[in-house]
Scaffold this motif. Structure first.
Motif, PDB file in Angstrom:
ATOM      1  N   ILE A  28      -9.388  53.032   1.546  1.00  0.00           N
ATOM      2  CA  ILE A  28      -8.072  53.137   0.904  1.00  0.00           C
ATOM      3  C   ILE A  28      -7.745  51.855   0.150  1.00  0.00           C
ATOM      4  O   ILE A  28      -6.834  51.829  -0.676  1.00  0.00           O
ATOM      5  CB  ILE A  28      -6.971  53.453   1.924  1.00  0.00           C
ATOM      6  N   TRP A  29      -8.458  50.772   0.459  1.00  0.00           N
ATOM      7  CA  TRP A  29      -8.358  49.514  -0.269  1.00  0.00           C
ATOM      8  C   TRP A  29      -9.726  49.170  -0.831  1.00  0.00           C
ATOM      9  O   TRP A  29     -10.749  49.452  -0.199  1.00  0.00           O
ATOM     10  CB  TRP A  29      -7.910  48.376   0.650  1.00  0.00           C
ATOM     11  N   GLY A  30      -9.742  48.540  -1.994  1.00  0.00           N
ATOM     12  CA  GLY A  30     -11.015  48.180  -2.603  1.00  0.00           C
ATOM     13  C   GLY A  30     -10.908  46.935  -3.459  1.00  0.00           C
ATOM     14  O   GLY A  30     -10.320  45.929  -3.046  1.00  0.00           O
ATOM     15  N   LEU A  31     -11.437  47.022  -4.660  1.00  0.00           N
ATOM     16  CA  LEU A  31     -11.505  45.862  -5.561  1.00  0.00           C
ATOM     17  C   LEU A  31     -10.124  45.290  -5.860  1.00  0.00           C
ATOM     18  O   LEU A  31      -9.923  44.077  -5.815  1.00  0.00           O
ATOM     19  CB  LEU A  31     -12.200  46.279  -6.864  1.00  0.00           C
ATOM     20  N   SER A  32      -9.165  46.155  -6.173  1.00  0.00           N
ATOM     21  CA  SER A  32      -7.837  45.678  -6.583  1.00  0.00           C
ATOM     22  C   SER A  32      -7.176  44.843  -5.490  1.00  0.00           C
ATOM     23  O   SER A  32      -6.635  43.763  -5.755  1.00  0.00           O
ATOM     24  CB  SER A  32      -6.933  46.864  -6.937  1.00  0.00           C
ATOM     25  N   VAL A  33      -7.216  45.337  -4.249  1.00  0.00           N
ATOM     26  CA  VAL A  33      -6.591  44.613  -3.146  1.00  0.00           C
ATOM     27  C   VAL A  33      -7.313  43.293  -2.890  1.00  0.00           C
ATOM     28  O   VAL A  33      -6.673  42.257  -2.633  1.00  0.00           O
ATOM     29  CB  VAL A  33      -6.574  45.485  -1.873  1.00  0.00           C
ATOM     30  N   SER A  34      -8.634  43.309  -2.976  1.00  0.00           N
ATOM     31  CA  SER A  34      -9.411  42.091  -2.734  1.00  0.00           C
ATOM     32  C   SER A  34      -9.112  41.027  -3.784  1.00  0.00           C
ATOM     33  O   SER A  34      -8.943  39.841  -3.460  1.00  0.00           O
ATOM     34  CB  SER A  34     -10.907  42.420  -2.726  1.00  0.00           C
ATOM     35  N   VAL A  35      -9.033  41.441  -5.047  1.00  0.00           N
ATOM     36  CA  VAL A  35      -8.701  40.494  -6.115  1.00  0.00           C
ATOM     37  C   VAL A  35      -7.258  40.023  -5.981  1.00  0.00           C
ATOM     38  O   VAL A  35      -6.940  38.857  -6.241  1.00  0.00           O
ATOM     39  CB  VAL A  35      -8.961  41.121  -7.500  1.00  0.00           C
ATOM     40  N   PHE A  36      -6.376  40.921  -5.548  1.00  0.00           N
ATOM     41  CA  PHE A  36      -4.995  40.518  -5.277  1.00  0.00           C
ATOM     42  C   PHE A  36      -4.948  39.396  -4.249  1.00  0.00           C
ATOM     43  O   PHE A  36      -4.262  38.387  -4.439  1.00  0.00           O
ATOM     44  CB  PHE A  36      -4.192  41.724  -4.773  1.00  0.00           C
ATOM     45  N   TYR A  37      -5.692  39.564  -3.141  1.00  0.00           N
ATOM     46  CA  TYR A  37      -5.718  38.526  -2.110  1.00  0.00           C
ATOM     47  C   TYR A  37      -6.231  37.206  -2.688  1.00  0.00           C
ATOM     48  O   TYR A  37      -5.701  36.129  -2.372  1.00  0.00           O
ATOM     49  CB  TYR A  37      -6.612  38.961  -0.951  1.00  0.00           C
ATOM     50  N   ALA A  38      -7.285  37.273  -3.511  1.00  0.00           N
ATOM     51  CA  ALA A  38      -7.855  36.054  -4.086  1.00  0.00           C
ATOM     52  C   ALA A  38      -6.870  35.390  -5.048  1.00  0.00           C
ATOM     53  O   ALA A  38      -6.720  34.158  -5.051  1.00  0.00           O
ATOM     54  CB  ALA A  38      -9.162  36.374  -4.805  1.00  0.00           C
ATOM     55  N   MET A  39      -6.193  36.195  -5.861  1.00  0.00           N
ATOM     56  CA  MET A  39      -5.221  35.640  -6.806  1.00  0.00           C
ATOM     57  C   MET A  39      -4.071  34.971  -6.075  1.00  0.00           C
ATOM     58  O   MET A  39      -3.637  33.859  -6.435  1.00  0.00           O
ATOM     59  CB  MET A  39      -4.694  36.754  -7.730  1.00  0.00           C
TER      60      MET A  39
ATOM     61  N   ALA B 113      -8.767  30.195   2.719  1.00  0.00           N
ATOM     62  CA  ALA B 113      -8.978  30.695   1.360  1.00  0.00           C
ATOM     63  C   ALA B 113      -7.939  30.120   0.402  1.00  0.00           C
ATOM     64  O   ALA B 113      -8.252  29.762  -0.737  1.00  0.00           O
ATOM     65  CB  ALA B 113      -8.929  32.223   1.355  1.00  0.00           C
ATOM     66  N   ALA B 114      -6.685  30.028   0.865  1.00  0.00           N
ATOM     67  CA  ALA B 114      -5.636  29.450   0.029  1.00  0.00           C
ATOM     68  C   ALA B 114      -5.903  27.968  -0.241  1.00  0.00           C
ATOM     69  O   ALA B 114      -5.708  27.482  -1.365  1.00  0.00           O
ATOM     70  CB  ALA B 114      -4.273  29.627   0.703  1.00  0.00           C
ATOM     71  N   PHE B 115      -6.354  27.257   0.789  1.00  0.00           N
ATOM     72  CA  PHE B 115      -6.690  25.840   0.611  1.00  0.00           C
ATOM     73  C   PHE B 115      -7.853  25.681  -0.366  1.00  0.00           C
ATOM     74  O   PHE B 115      -7.810  24.833  -1.275  1.00  0.00           O
ATOM     75  CB  PHE B 115      -7.040  25.212   1.957  1.00  0.00           C
ATOM     76  N   THR B 116      -8.875  26.506  -0.208  1.00  0.00           N
ATOM     77  CA  THR B 116     -10.042  26.420  -1.089  1.00  0.00           C
ATOM     78  C   THR B 116      -9.669  26.783  -2.517  1.00  0.00           C
ATOM     79  O   THR B 116     -10.040  26.071  -3.467  1.00  0.00           O
ATOM     80  CB  THR B 116     -11.154  27.361  -0.587  1.00  0.00           C
ATOM     81  N   GLY B 117      -8.940  27.894  -2.690  1.00  0.00           N
ATOM     82  CA  GLY B 117      -8.544  28.301  -4.034  1.00  0.00           C
ATOM     83  C   GLY B 117      -7.616  27.295  -4.691  1.00  0.00           C
ATOM     84  O   GLY B 117      -7.761  26.985  -5.880  1.00  0.00           O
ATOM     85  N   GLY B 118      -6.660  26.777  -3.916  1.00  0.00           N
ATOM     86  CA  GLY B 118      -5.732  25.791  -4.464  1.00  0.00           C
ATOM     87  C   GLY B 118      -6.418  24.507  -4.867  1.00  0.00           C
ATOM     88  O   GLY B 118      -6.159  23.952  -5.949  1.00  0.00           O
ATOM     89  N   THR B 119      -7.321  24.008  -4.031  1.00  0.00           N
ATOM     90  CA  THR B 119      -8.029  22.769  -4.357  1.00  0.00           C
ATOM     91  C   THR B 119      -9.028  22.978  -5.483  1.00  0.00           C
ATOM     92  O   THR B 119      -9.314  22.038  -6.246  1.00  0.00           O
ATOM     93  CB  THR B 119      -8.756  22.199  -3.122  1.00  0.00           C
TER      94      THR B 119
END
Length: 355
Positions: A48-59, A196-202
């Motif tokens: 029920i979740w796929g690419l869109s939700v995963s990219v949302f989390y990463a963004m 993930a937030a720390f890694t993406g932010g840095t």
């Protein structure tokens, strides 16, 4: 205008044109989904979740992590100068807004989003997550406006850090609260989202302010440690289902996403950063890796519930049949929201420069 000047002007407009085309394609794909139904995506009763939700989390991870660092820099100016802070929030605020649009698209129609928001069911982490995302977007836009006016300060820095941490923690708890999914239902989910937030932010911080590349390297190492802990724990688990699930992640149906998250998302950025190469390229690779890490995490956790009822043998052979390939519609919607984030960033950056 000389030929050289015209060439430079065209080159500067090219990213905006590409971003606008992607955004329009995403809108067209969403309209098609609304009119034709969710069956035009690859989403099923299993996924029920796929690419869109995963990219949302990463963004959201990257944007919230960067906004938190901006807020922290209000107390420690050496982290980011005022101009760097403006550029950072010019990236963070549009990314959070575009991520919010992406999750609304994933729901299938705007009515479902309105129902979630107006339900006011504060015992639901899904509802809380939507409100946390909305709060983060509002704080991001306000913070950006204050920076543009030159009236930022420690108060908005505290609010920015609080809103950033809140949305990431709620997302992690929302996943961990799914007790029927053993891959998600642990404290590691919250830790994984925070790292993930720390890694993406840095990653984005290093792209903006290269002097902080060591902080980015630390984020990559922390992300590698989390993935290693999840993998080893799953492989040595006492249940056949858990071992089979992790085997499918490492060498089965979800292996492509797993190895991209490691090689593209961690190994290559580490080599680029430590070697003093392009930190922008390193940051881009890290963001792709974060999206893939969330993709295998989401997909494997979803498949686990169905397989728990018809598990086949110690090797979980049935995992091999659970392939997931995003549909063209879902890919276009996702690319459209990434294009929207880029388009808004370019517009805001241009406005800040003119101001």
């Amino acid at each position: 205008m000389s030929t050289e000047a015209a060439r430079k002007a065209g080159a500067s407009r090219a990213p905006m044109i590409v971003a606008a085309v992607l955004a329009c394609a995403g809108i067209a794909a969403w309209i098609f989904q609304i009119t034709q139904g969710l069956q035009v995506t690859s989403l099923t009763q299993t996924y029920i979740w796929g690419l869109s939700v995963s990219v949302f989390y990463a963004m959201m991870a990257c944007a919230a992590g960067l906004m938190a660092l901006c807020g922290f820099s209000e107390f420690k100016p050496s982290v980011m100068s005022v101009d760097e802070r403006k550029l950072a929030m010019a990236a963070a605020a549009p990314t959070m807004l575009a991520a919010g649009v992406l999750i609304i698209m994933d729901l299938g129609n705007p009515g479902a989003f309105i129902n979630l928001i107006t339900s006011l069911n504060l015992t639901s982490f899904t509802v809380l997550d939507f409100w946390a995302v909305l709060l983060a977007v509002i704080v991001g836009v306000v913070y950006l406006a204050l920076l543009a006016r030159g009236s930022q300060g420690r108060a908005i820095g505290v609010v920015a850090m609080a809103a950033s941490v809140l949305v990431i923690v709620i997302e992690g708890i929302m996943m961990a609260n799914n007790t029927s999914h053993t891959l998600w239902a642990s404290g590691m989910s919250v830790a994984s989202f925070l790292v993930a937030a720390f890694t993406g932010g840095t990653a984005l911080l290093a792209a903006i302010a290269p002097r902080h590349k060591n902080l980015f390297v630390a984020g990559l190492i922390a992300m590698a440690a989390v993935i290693l802990a999840e993998t080893v724990t799953g492989l040595i688990s006492g249940t056949d289902l858990s071992r089979g699930l992790m085997a499918s992640i490492v060498a089965g149906a979800y292996a492509p996403y797993f190895w991209i998250s490691l090689i593209v998302g961690i190994v290559i950025p580490l080599l680029l950063a430590v070697g003093g190469k392009s930190l922008v390229a390193a940051a881009a690779c890290a963001v792709v890796g974060l999206a893939c890490e969330k993709l295998w995490f989401v997909l494997a956790g979803e498949a686990e519930v169905g397989l728990a009822f018809h598990h086949i043998g110690p090797e979980a052979e049935s995992f091999a049949t659970l392939l997931y390939v995003p549909s063209v519609v879902e890919v276009l919607m996702t690319l459209g929201c990434l294009g929207l984030a880029l388009l808004l960033f370019l517009i805001v950056r241009a406005a800040l420069r003119e101001g």
